[in-house]
Write a protein that holds these residues in place. Structure first.
Motif, short mmCIF file in Angstrom:
data_model
loop_
_atom_site.label_atom_id
_atom_site.label_comp_id
_atom_site.label_asym_id
_atom_site.label_seq_id
_atom_site.Cartn_x
_atom_site.Cartn_y
_atom_site.Cartn_z
N GLN A 159 0.85 -1.19 -0.02
CA GLN A 159 0.02 -0.13 -0.14
C GLN A 159 0.80 1.26 0.12
O GLN A 159 0.63 2.44 -0.68
CB GLN A 159 -0.87 -0.07 1.21
CG GLN A 159 -2.06 -1.01 1.24
CD GLN A 159 -2.82 -1.00 2.30
OE1 GLN A 159 -2.82 -0.41 3.38
NE2 GLN A 159 -4.31 -1.60 2.42
N GLU A 162 2.28 1.86 -3.46
CA GLU A 162 1.35 2.42 -4.30
C GLU A 162 0.98 3.67 -4.03
O GLU A 162 0.78 4.66 -5.06
CB GLU A 162 0.10 1.63 -4.28
CG GLU A 162 -0.05 0.21 -4.73
CD GLU A 162 -1.23 -0.87 -4.37
OE1 GLU A 162 -2.21 -0.11 -3.62
OE2 GLU A 162 -1.31 -1.90 -4.90
N LEU A 163 0.98 4.18 -2.62
CA LEU A 163 0.90 5.57 -2.36
C LEU A 163 1.90 6.34 -2.70
O LEU A 163 1.91 7.52 -3.23
CB LEU A 163 0.49 5.66 -0.73
CG LEU A 163 0.14 6.97 -0.26
CD1 LEU A 163 -1.22 7.31 -0.67
CD2 LEU A 163 0.09 6.66 1.34
N LEU A 165 3.84 5.95 -5.37
CA LEU A 165 3.73 5.99 -6.79
C LEU A 165 2.66 7.16 -6.97
O LEU A 165 2.91 7.96 -7.88
CB LEU A 165 3.35 4.63 -7.57
CG LEU A 165 4.25 3.61 -7.72
CD1 LEU A 165 3.88 2.47 -8.40
CD2 LEU A 165 5.47 4.39 -8.70
N LYS A 166 1.43 6.97 -6.28
CA LYS A 166 0.63 8.11 -6.58
C LYS A 166 0.95 9.56 -6.13
O LYS A 166 0.67 10.29 -7.01
CB LYS A 166 -0.67 7.59 -5.72
CG LYS A 166 -1.93 8.50 -6.01
CD LYS A 166 -3.19 8.14 -5.18
CE LYS A 166 -4.16 9.04 -5.54
NZ LYS A 166 -5.37 9.03 -4.38
N ILE A 169 3.25 10.65 -8.89
CA ILE A 169 2.41 11.28 -9.96
C ILE A 169 1.74 12.53 -9.72
O ILE A 169 1.80 13.51 -10.33
CB ILE A 169 1.32 10.34 -10.32
CG1 ILE A 169 2.04 8.91 -11.12
CG2 ILE A 169 0.66 10.66 -11.32
CD1 ILE A 169 1.22 7.61 -11.31
N ASP A 170 1.24 12.71 -8.71
CA ASP A 170 0.48 13.72 -8.08
C ASP A 170 1.53 14.76 -8.02
O ASP A 170 1.03 16.12 -8.44
CB ASP A 170 -0.42 13.62 -6.76
CG ASP A 170 -1.51 12.65 -6.84
OD1 ASP A 170 -1.81 12.62 -8.00
OD2 ASP A 170 -2.16 12.09 -5.78
#
Length: 192
Positions: A159, A162-163, A165-166, A169-170
């Protein structure tokens, strides 16, 4: 009365008490007959040792008989060493029946003392072993709990990745928006 009255006074010639008594009552030496008792034979030593060691728990009867034999042998060896000491150094070292009985009482007292010490040590050791067993159980429990938490940790790590990576991107998107906003601000400043 003087002819028929007799006193028997028994004292061990060992130690300061005998000398003190003789100094306090000099007539004990002046008007008395000193009768030195002959040494006890092996039979008497064995009987006395058996009687004193009957009250002591030494295990089997064979062990008790062995102790009786050893005590008599030690007393005889001490007596012969005392005679040798008298020949070599000219000094008396009395080995009497009282010293034999004192040796037996010292043995029983030391045996009881050492048994008490062993009991205390055994109790400490058993408590220590119990603590080690409890600690081992706790470690095993924590190991099982760690295995359970390991699976949760893997899921949490996934998790987090994934966070991240997010967020990356953000953050790229926000950097692009920031750049646009900065350009608009610069153009607005120019217009202003």
């Amino acid at each position: 009365v003087r002819v028929n009255l007799h006193f028997v006074l028994c004292m061990s010639p060992i130690g300061d008490a005998f000398r003190v008594r003789l100094r306090m009552f000099p007539s004990l030496v002046n008007v008395c007959t000193i009768d030195w008792f002959s040494p006890w034979p092996q039979q008497a030593l064995h009987s006395a040792a058996t009687a004193m060691l009957d009250a002591v728990d030494v295990g089997t009867d064979a062990v008790r008989d062995g102790l009786v034999q050893v005590c008599g042998r030690v007393h005889d060896l001490t007596r012969s060493a005392s005679a040798k000491y008298l020949e070599e150094h000219g000094r008396h070292c009395y080995v009497t029946a009282a010293s034999f009985l004192a040796m037996l009482s010292t043995f029983t007292r030391l045996l009881a003392l050492k048994r008490d010490q062993l009991t205390v040590s055994r109790r400490r050791l058993s408590v220590g072993v119990e603590k080690l067993i409890d600690a081992h159980r706790a470690v095993v429990g924590m190991g099982a709990e760690l295995q359970e938490k390991q699976a949760q940790l893997v899921a949490a790590r996934k998790q987090v990745d994934e966070l991240m990576l997010k967020l990356e991107i953000d953050s790229k998107e926000s950097a692009a928006v920031k750049e646009v906003v900065a350009n608009e601000k610069a153009s607005a400043d120019v217009e202003a």
